[in-house]
Structures are given as C-alpha cells and as structure tokens.
Design a protein around this motif. Structure first.
Motif, short mmCIF file in Angstrom:
data_model
loop_
_atom_site.label_atom_id
_atom_site.label_comp_id
_atom_site.label_asym_id
_atom_site.label_seq_id
_atom_site.Cartn_x
_atom_site.Cartn_y
_atom_site.Cartn_z
N UNK A 14 0.63 -1.20 -0.08
CA UNK A 14 -0.31 0.36 -0.20
C UNK A 14 0.86 1.10 0.11
N UNK A 15 0.36 2.14 -1.24
CA UNK A 15 1.28 3.42 -1.19
C UNK A 15 0.32 4.44 -0.43
N UNK A 16 -0.69 4.86 -0.70
CA UNK A 16 -1.43 5.21 0.47
C UNK A 16 -2.34 5.07 1.05
N UNK A 17 -3.44 5.80 2.01
CA UNK A 17 -4.44 5.22 2.13
C UNK A 17 -5.86 6.37 2.50
N UNK A 18 -6.82 6.81 1.98
CA UNK A 18 -7.95 7.93 2.10
C UNK A 18 -9.05 6.81 2.67
N UNK A 19 -9.57 7.62 3.33
CA UNK A 19 -10.96 7.50 4.11
C UNK A 19 -11.82 8.35 3.51
#
Length: 166
Positions: free
Chosen positions: A89-94
C-alpha cells in the motif's frame, strides 16, 4: 492527515502527480474492518497492477450502514494506519460514501481493483470507473476469507464473555 494516510485533497494530488509522471494509479477500496489474509492478498495483487496503490476505506458511518450494528470494530483512523503499514500500500484515504464512485471521480485511477467476490461486470463502481477513463480489474484469490466469518469464529471459540479471551 499526513504521511501515507491522506485526506481527499492529498489523495487527489498524489494521483494527479503520479499520472503526470506516467505512473499507473490503482485504487482498491473496502471497509477493512478486521484485517485478514484475504485482504493482504487482494492488496498485493492490486499493487501489481500498477505503480501507485491508493486504498480507499469506508468511514465509520458508512461501515455501519453497510455492515450493520456493532461495526466497524475499529475506527477509520486505526484501520487506515494498519493498512498504510502494509508494504503493498502506497497511500490510504478515508471516504464517507457507501460506494467509491465519488472517490473514483476525484482520483481518476487507471485501474479500479475489486476483490474476487465481484466480477468485472458486477463491480458497483463500474460506470464511474469507465466514465473516469479507467478499467475495472478483479484482484486477490478466490473469496475464502471474510471479516464476518472471522468474527463468527471468534464468537464460537470464545463466546461473548471477555474473561474467556486471553
């Protein structure tokens, strides 16, 4: 949010910058309420489909609407932190909606990866992906794991009494 966990605007900028530099953006999404091996395999496979993997996770109110009372087990910030720690995973967004349609419109991923409990034709966000110029792909192994089944197994083994869980 900072680092690998981004707010919506930060995720948009990451996707835009990646595309501008010729990198393929992959979006995967889900509730990720209790991380299990099926999630890991799904995300690893999704990551292999491109250069940057952004994972969208449903916010707490959305998880309650989708999964019912008692869910989520962990708040969105904790779920995001756990996912962001994974190598794939490079980035997470909610995001707060029940589907990722709005997130897809914002990020315009090259690939929208969904788990093997879907077909490319049954993905709820299919129309949004195609409208954004992307393609739908199915990622992960055959659906053999679920948070619901894991919760049921924990309850079957330990019951509802906290004293029996050590």
């Amino acid at each position: 949010m900072t680092g690998r966990v981004l707010d919506l605007e930060g995720a948009r900028r990451v996707a835009e910058t990646a595309r501008a530099s010729g990198r393929r953006v992959v979006l995967a999404n889900g509730c990720f309420d209790l991380l299990h091996v099926g999630h890991v395999r799904y995300l690893e496979h999704a990551r292999a489909m491109g250069d940057v993997l952004i994972v969208g996770i449903n916010g707490d109110a959305s998880v309650r609407r989708l999964k019912g009372p008692g869910r989520p087990l962990m708040p969105a910030a904790e779920r995001a932190e756990i996912l962001a720690s994974l190598r794939a995973v490079d980035h997470v967004v909610v995001f707060d909606a029940d589907t990722a349609d709005g997130l897809i419109g914002l990020l315009r991923p090259d690939v929208h990866a969904k788990g093997s409990d879907y077909t490319a034709e049954s993905v709820p966000e299919r129309a949004a992906v195609l409208a954004a110029g992307g393609r739908v792909a199915i990622a992960g192994d055959r659906k053999q794991h679920s948070t619901r089944d894991l919760i049921a197994e924990i309850l079957a083994r330990f019951g509802r009494d906290r004293e029996t869980v050590r």
